[in-house]
Design a protein around this motif. Structure first.
Motif, mmCIF file in Angstrom:
data_model
loop_
_atom_site.group_PDB
_atom_site.id
_atom_site.type_symbol
_atom_site.label_atom_id
_atom_site.label_comp_id
_atom_site.label_asym_id
_atom_site.label_seq_id
_atom_site.Cartn_x
_atom_site.Cartn_y
_atom_site.Cartn_z
ATOM 1 N N ILE A 18 0.859 -1.182 0.000
ATOM 2 C CA ILE A 18 0.000 0.000 0.000
ATOM 3 C C ILE A 18 0.892 1.227 0.000
ATOM 4 O O ILE A 18 1.906 1.267 0.695
ATOM 5 N N ASN A 19 0.506 2.233 -0.772
ATOM 6 C CA ASN A 19 1.156 3.539 -0.734
ATOM 7 C C ASN A 19 0.247 4.493 0.020
ATOM 8 O O ASN A 19 -0.908 4.690 -0.358
ATOM 9 N N PHE A 20 0.758 5.070 1.095
ATOM 10 C CA PHE A 20 0.031 6.068 1.885
ATOM 11 C C PHE A 20 0.581 7.439 1.510
ATOM 12 O O PHE A 20 1.786 7.662 1.590
ATOM 13 N N THR A 21 -0.309 8.356 1.123
ATOM 14 C CA THR A 21 0.097 9.706 0.761
ATOM 15 C C THR A 21 -0.385 10.674 1.833
ATOM 16 O O THR A 21 -1.582 10.705 2.152
ATOM 17 N N PHE A 22 0.537 11.448 2.372
ATOM 18 C CA PHE A 22 0.235 12.416 3.419
ATOM 19 C C PHE A 22 0.592 13.812 2.938
ATOM 20 O O PHE A 22 1.471 13.980 2.087
ATOM 21 N N LEU A 23 -0.060 14.814 3.511
ATOM 22 C CA LEU A 23 0.319 16.190 3.236
ATOM 23 C C LEU A 23 1.619 16.500 3.977
ATOM 24 O O LEU A 23 1.722 16.280 5.182
ATOM 25 N N ARG A 24 2.596 16.980 3.264
ATOM 26 C CA ARG A 24 3.906 17.266 3.858
ATOM 27 C C ARG A 24 3.793 18.313 4.960
ATOM 28 O O ARG A 24 4.450 18.224 5.987
ATOM 29 N N LYS A 25 2.919 19.287 4.750
ATOM 30 C CA LYS A 25 2.756 20.360 5.733
ATOM 31 C C LYS A 25 2.235 19.814 7.066
ATOM 32 O O LYS A 25 2.629 20.269 8.136
ATOM 33 N N GLU A 26 1.344 18.800 7.023
ATOM 34 C CA GLU A 26 0.840 18.203 8.264
ATOM 35 C C GLU A 26 1.939 17.429 8.987
ATOM 36 O O GLU A 26 1.997 17.420 10.209
ATOM 37 N N PHE A 27 2.807 16.753 8.237
ATOM 38 C CA PHE A 27 3.942 16.051 8.858
ATOM 39 C C PHE A 27 4.834 17.045 9.589
ATOM 40 O O PHE A 27 5.299 16.789 10.691
ATOM 41 N N ILE A 28 5.080 18.198 8.961
ATOM 42 C CA ILE A 28 5.932 19.221 9.571
ATOM 43 C C ILE A 28 5.264 19.788 10.822
ATOM 44 O O ILE A 28 5.904 19.970 11.854
ATOM 45 N N GLU A 29 3.949 20.051 10.750
ATOM 46 C CA GLU A 29 3.222 20.586 11.909
ATOM 47 C C GLU A 29 3.223 19.616 13.084
ATOM 48 O O GLU A 29 3.240 20.023 14.240
ATOM 49 N N LEU A 30 3.182 18.313 12.801
ATOM 50 C CA LEU A 30 3.203 17.294 13.850
ATOM 51 C C LEU A 30 4.628 16.953 14.299
ATOM 52 O O LEU A 30 4.811 16.100 15.164
ATOM 53 N N ASN A 31 5.622 17.577 13.670
ATOM 54 C CA ASN A 31 7.029 17.294 13.959
ATOM 55 C C ASN A 31 7.319 15.806 13.759
ATOM 56 O O ASN A 31 7.946 15.156 14.583
#
Length: 182
Positions: free
Chosen positions: A82-95
Motif C-alpha cells: 500500500i502507498n500512503f500519501t500524506f500532506l507534507r505540511k501536516e507532517f511538519i506541523e506534527l514534527n
C-alpha cells in the motif's frame, strides 16, 4: 520571475488539499513511530521486541494493491503493498519524520514502511532548493508518499482483534516509548 506558482497560489493549493483530505475524503490512519533509542538489540544487532511511540492519527490518501496469497509447507500467507500519501505540511506541523520500520495501522492491519518519496512539486519548483533569491517564493513540495507492506502480526507480538478494536498501548519501562501489546 515566474507568473504562476507564487506564495498565494501555493497557499490556495495547501488550503484545498487540506480540506479535500481532512474534510471530504476523511481516511485516517494511526502512525506508529519506531523508537530506535528505546529498543534494545541483541549481540547480532537484532531487536526481538521493538518499541514504538504512541500513535498519531493523521489523514491519508491510500493507493492499495490487491492481496497476493501464497501457500507453502508452513501454510497460506498473504502479501499486500500500500502507498500512503500524506500532506507534507501536516507532517511538519506534527514534527513527524518517517523512517523505514515505522508502522501504519489501517483497517486493523499493520503496514511497515519500506520507503519514502518526496518529489511531488508544484510548478516543478521547491523553494527550499532555489538557486536565486528571485525564485525562492515560487513552487512548493506538497506530499510525502510512503510505500509499505503488510507486516506479520506475530513479528510485532500482537494479536489481531476481531471486534475491530485496536491493541492497547502499554508504557515500557523507558518512559517515553510505548510497546504494542494486545
Amino acid at each position: 520571475m515566474a507568473l504562476f506558482g507564487g506564495s498565494r497560489d501555493i497557499s490556495l493549493f495547501n488550503t484545498v488539499s487540506r480540506e479535500l483530505i481532512n474534510d471530504i475524503i476523511q481516511t485516517e490512519v494511526a502512525y506508529y513511530k519506531f523508537a530506535l533509542d528505546q529498543t534494545k538489540t541483541n549481540v547480532y544487532g537484532e531487536a526481538p521486541q521493538k518499541n514504538y511511540y504512541e500513535p498519531i492519527k493523521i489523514a491519508s490518501l491510500i493507493d492499495r494493491s490487491d492481496q497476493n496469497w501464497t501457500s507453502d509447507e508452513f501454510g497460506p500467507d498473504v502479501n499486500q503493498t500500500i502507498n500512503f500519501t500524506f500532506l507534507r505540511k501536516e507532517f511538519i506541523e506534527l514534527n513527524l519524520f518517517s523512517d523505514v520500520g515505522d508502522l501504519i495501522l489501517f483497517r486493523n492491519n499493520f503496514y511497515e514502511v519500506d520507503g519514502r518519496i518526496e518529489n511531488q512539486l508544484a510548478f516543478g519548483k521547491d523553494p527550499a532548493y532555489a538557486l536565486s533569491t528571485e525564485t525562492s517564493d515560487f513552487g512548493g513540495n506538497f506530499s510525502i508518499i510512503l510505500s509499505t507492506h503488510i507486516s506479520r502480526v506475530e513479528k510485532l507480538s500482537l494479536v489481531p482483534l476481531r471486534g475491530g478494536k485496536y491493541p492497547t498501548i502499554i508504557k515500557s519501562s523507558g518512559g517515553e516509548a510505548n510497546q504494542l501489546n494486545p
